[in-house]
Scaffold this active site. Structure first.
Site, PDB file in Angstrom:
ATOM      1  N   ASP A  97       0.839  -1.203   0.000  1.00 25.50           N
ATOM      2  CA  ASP A  97       0.000   0.000   0.000  1.00 25.50           C
ATOM      3  C   ASP A  97       0.875   1.256   0.000  1.00 25.50           C
ATOM      4  O   ASP A  97       1.967   1.241   0.571  1.00 25.50           O
ATOM      5  CB  ASP A  97      -0.891  -0.031   1.252  1.00 25.50           C
ATOM      6  CG  ASP A  97      -2.112   0.864   1.105  1.00 25.50           C
ATOM      7  OD1 ASP A  97      -2.292   1.461   0.023  1.00 25.50           O
ATOM      8  OD2 ASP A  97      -2.878   0.971   2.072  1.00 25.50           O
ATOM      9  N   HIS A 150       2.475   3.491  -8.952  1.00 29.12           N
ATOM     10  CA  HIS A 150       2.317   2.050  -9.213  1.00 29.12           C
ATOM     11  C   HIS A 150       3.546   1.513  -9.964  1.00 29.12           C
ATOM     12  O   HIS A 150       3.989   0.396  -9.730  1.00 29.12           O
ATOM     13  CB  HIS A 150       1.039   1.790 -10.011  1.00 29.12           C
ATOM     14  CG  HIS A 150      -0.212   2.124  -9.238  1.00 29.12           C
ATOM     15  ND1 HIS A 150      -0.427   1.675  -7.958  1.00 29.12           N
ATOM     16  CD2 HIS A 150      -1.305   2.876  -9.557  1.00 29.12           C
ATOM     17  CE1 HIS A 150      -1.601   2.138  -7.520  1.00 29.12           C
ATOM     18  NE2 HIS A 150      -2.147   2.863  -8.472  1.00 29.12           N
ATOM     19  N   LEU A 177      11.208 -20.369  -5.189  1.00 34.45           N
ATOM     20  CA  LEU A 177      10.188 -19.544  -4.527  1.00 34.45           C
ATOM     21  C   LEU A 177       8.831 -19.656  -5.224  1.00 34.45           C
ATOM     22  O   LEU A 177       8.742 -19.552  -6.446  1.00 34.45           O
ATOM     23  CB  LEU A 177      10.647 -18.069  -4.553  1.00 34.45           C
ATOM     24  CG  LEU A 177       9.663 -17.063  -3.949  1.00 34.45           C
ATOM     25  CD1 LEU A 177       9.652 -17.149  -2.427  1.00 34.45           C
ATOM     26  CD2 LEU A 177      10.006 -15.637  -4.394  1.00 34.45           C
TER      27      LEU A 177
HETATM   28  C1  FPP Z   1      -1.966   0.246  -3.275  1.00 37.74           C
HETATM   29  O1  FPP Z   1      -1.493   1.559  -3.308  1.00 37.74           O
HETATM   30  C2  FPP Z   1      -1.460  -0.524  -4.364  1.00 37.74           C
HETATM   31  C3  FPP Z   1      -2.206  -1.122  -5.328  1.00 37.74           C
HETATM   32  C4  FPP Z   1      -3.662  -1.074  -5.422  1.00 37.74           C
HETATM   33  C5  FPP Z   1      -1.573  -1.845  -6.395  1.00 37.74           C
HETATM   34  C6  FPP Z   1      -0.378  -2.691  -6.038  1.00 37.74           C
HETATM   35  C7  FPP Z   1       0.301  -2.883  -7.270  1.00 37.74           C
HETATM   36  C8  FPP Z   1       1.603  -2.819  -7.505  1.00 37.74           C
HETATM   37  C9  FPP Z   1       2.686  -2.635  -6.539  1.00 37.74           C
HETATM   38  C10 FPP Z   1       1.950  -2.919  -8.893  1.00 37.74           C
HETATM   39  C11 FPP Z   1       2.650  -4.097  -9.355  1.00 37.74           C
HETATM   40  C12 FPP Z   1       2.210  -5.424  -9.067  1.00 37.74           C
HETATM   41  C13 FPP Z   1       2.503  -6.458  -9.871  1.00 37.74           C
HETATM   42  C14 FPP Z   1       2.248  -7.811  -9.403  1.00 37.74           C
HETATM   43  C15 FPP Z   1       3.098  -6.292 -11.192  1.00 37.74           C
HETATM   44  P1  FPP Z   1      -2.550   2.727  -3.328  1.00 37.74           P
HETATM   45  O2  FPP Z   1      -2.800   3.098  -4.744  1.00 37.74           O
HETATM   46  O3  FPP Z   1      -3.784   2.342  -2.584  1.00 37.74           O
HETATM   47  O4  FPP Z   1      -1.789   3.856  -2.576  1.00 37.74           O
HETATM   48  P2  FPP Z   1      -2.400   5.017  -1.687  1.00 37.74           P
HETATM   49  O5  FPP Z   1      -3.019   4.357  -0.483  1.00 37.74           O
HETATM   50  O6  FPP Z   1      -1.215   5.833  -1.338  1.00 37.74           O
HETATM   51  O7  FPP Z   1      -3.399   5.737  -2.538  1.00 37.74           O
END
Ligand code: FPP
Length: 248
Positions: free
Chosen positions: A25, A42, A136
């Protein structure tokens, strides 16, 4: 890291979790704080995967489960959802060969059939290519939710009862856990959530029943190898009793 450094590190981190789950997150805030569009957060978050996967694999952790897209993430604005899908697809296309070389076995957790066809196809190709690797186990939560997963398992059990393949008396915890996306893998020992929130958000609810939880304010793109090592070290010092008494 040299072989000797790695040996010393894994010695210091004993006991290691067999299975780590990560709720990644804070990508959005990472970007916003830099005046960048959320998509850049992201992308920065995706860049962090390489180091964390590498370290997990080098330390001999058996399974790493990552929460990439939840069943609730569909509520985000469509352009952000579409960007995430493009990122997943690019990731599979770009990273699979390197993961395969490192003996990593990729498995999708979630209802991937409901994802755009191209994303689903790349994901299936990655699983097909790496599925029999013995290193893994990398589970990627895509359109994943713990409740949806449980429902999927319940329906599969109900189907087997109706068709006469299974008797109600034969259902036990083991056979129920085998119907989850993580079938064959150990329970999650450690859940790490970055980004400051202190909740599980529907992540691996059954598998994490006895997991140790570590919440950190660090935003996912800033979650360095050192942060991961510190979390593993904290885990090593936790006293796990599984409902029993100390020393019994
Ligand atoms: C949460 O941050 C993150 C996500 C919803 C996406 C997680 C995805 C990745 C790390 C991208 C790559 C993954 C793969 C497997 C290729 P948020 O957007 O909720 O952040 P915020 O809380 O600061 O708004």
């Amino acid at each position: 890291m040299t072989e000797a450094e790695l040996q010393a590190l894994s010695g210091r981190l004993k006991p290691l979790p067999r299975h780590v789950g990560i709720i990644m997150d804070g990508n959005g805030r990472y970007a916003t704080r830099r005046g960048l569009p959320r998509s850049m957060g992201h992308r920065a978050g995706t860049e962090r995967l390489r180091g964390i996967i590498r370290l997990s694999s080098d330390l001999g952790i058996e399974a790493l489960s990552l929460y990439a897209f939840s069943t609730e993430n569909w509520k985000r604005p469509k352009p952000e959802v579409d960007t995430l899908f493009s990122i997943f697809m690019e990731y599979f296309i770009k990273e699979v060969d390197a993961l395969h070389k490192n003996n990593v076995a990729i498995r999708a957790m979630g209802d991937i059939e409901a994802l755009p066809e191209k994303v689903c196809r790349e994901c299936l190709a990655a699983m097909e290519k790496t599925g029999s690797n013995t290193g893994l186990k990398l589970n990627i939560g895509l359109n994943y939710g713990g409740r949806a997963e449980t429902l999927h398992a319940v329906k599969s059990i109900a189907g087997d009862i109706i068709s006469g393949k299974l008797n109600i008396e034969d259902i036990d915890e083991g056979s129920m856990m085998q119907r989850l996306y993580t079938s064959g893998l150990p329970d999650v020992d450690l859940v790490i959530r970055t980004g400051g929130e202190k909740r599980l958000s529907n992540f691996m609810l059954l598998q994490s029943a006895y997991a140790e939880l570590i919440f950190t304010d660090t935003l996912w793109p800033d979650f360095s190898d050192e942060c991961y090592i510190a979390a593993l070290e904290e885990f090593a010092h936790r006293n796990r009793r599984y409902g029993g008494l100390e020393g019994k």
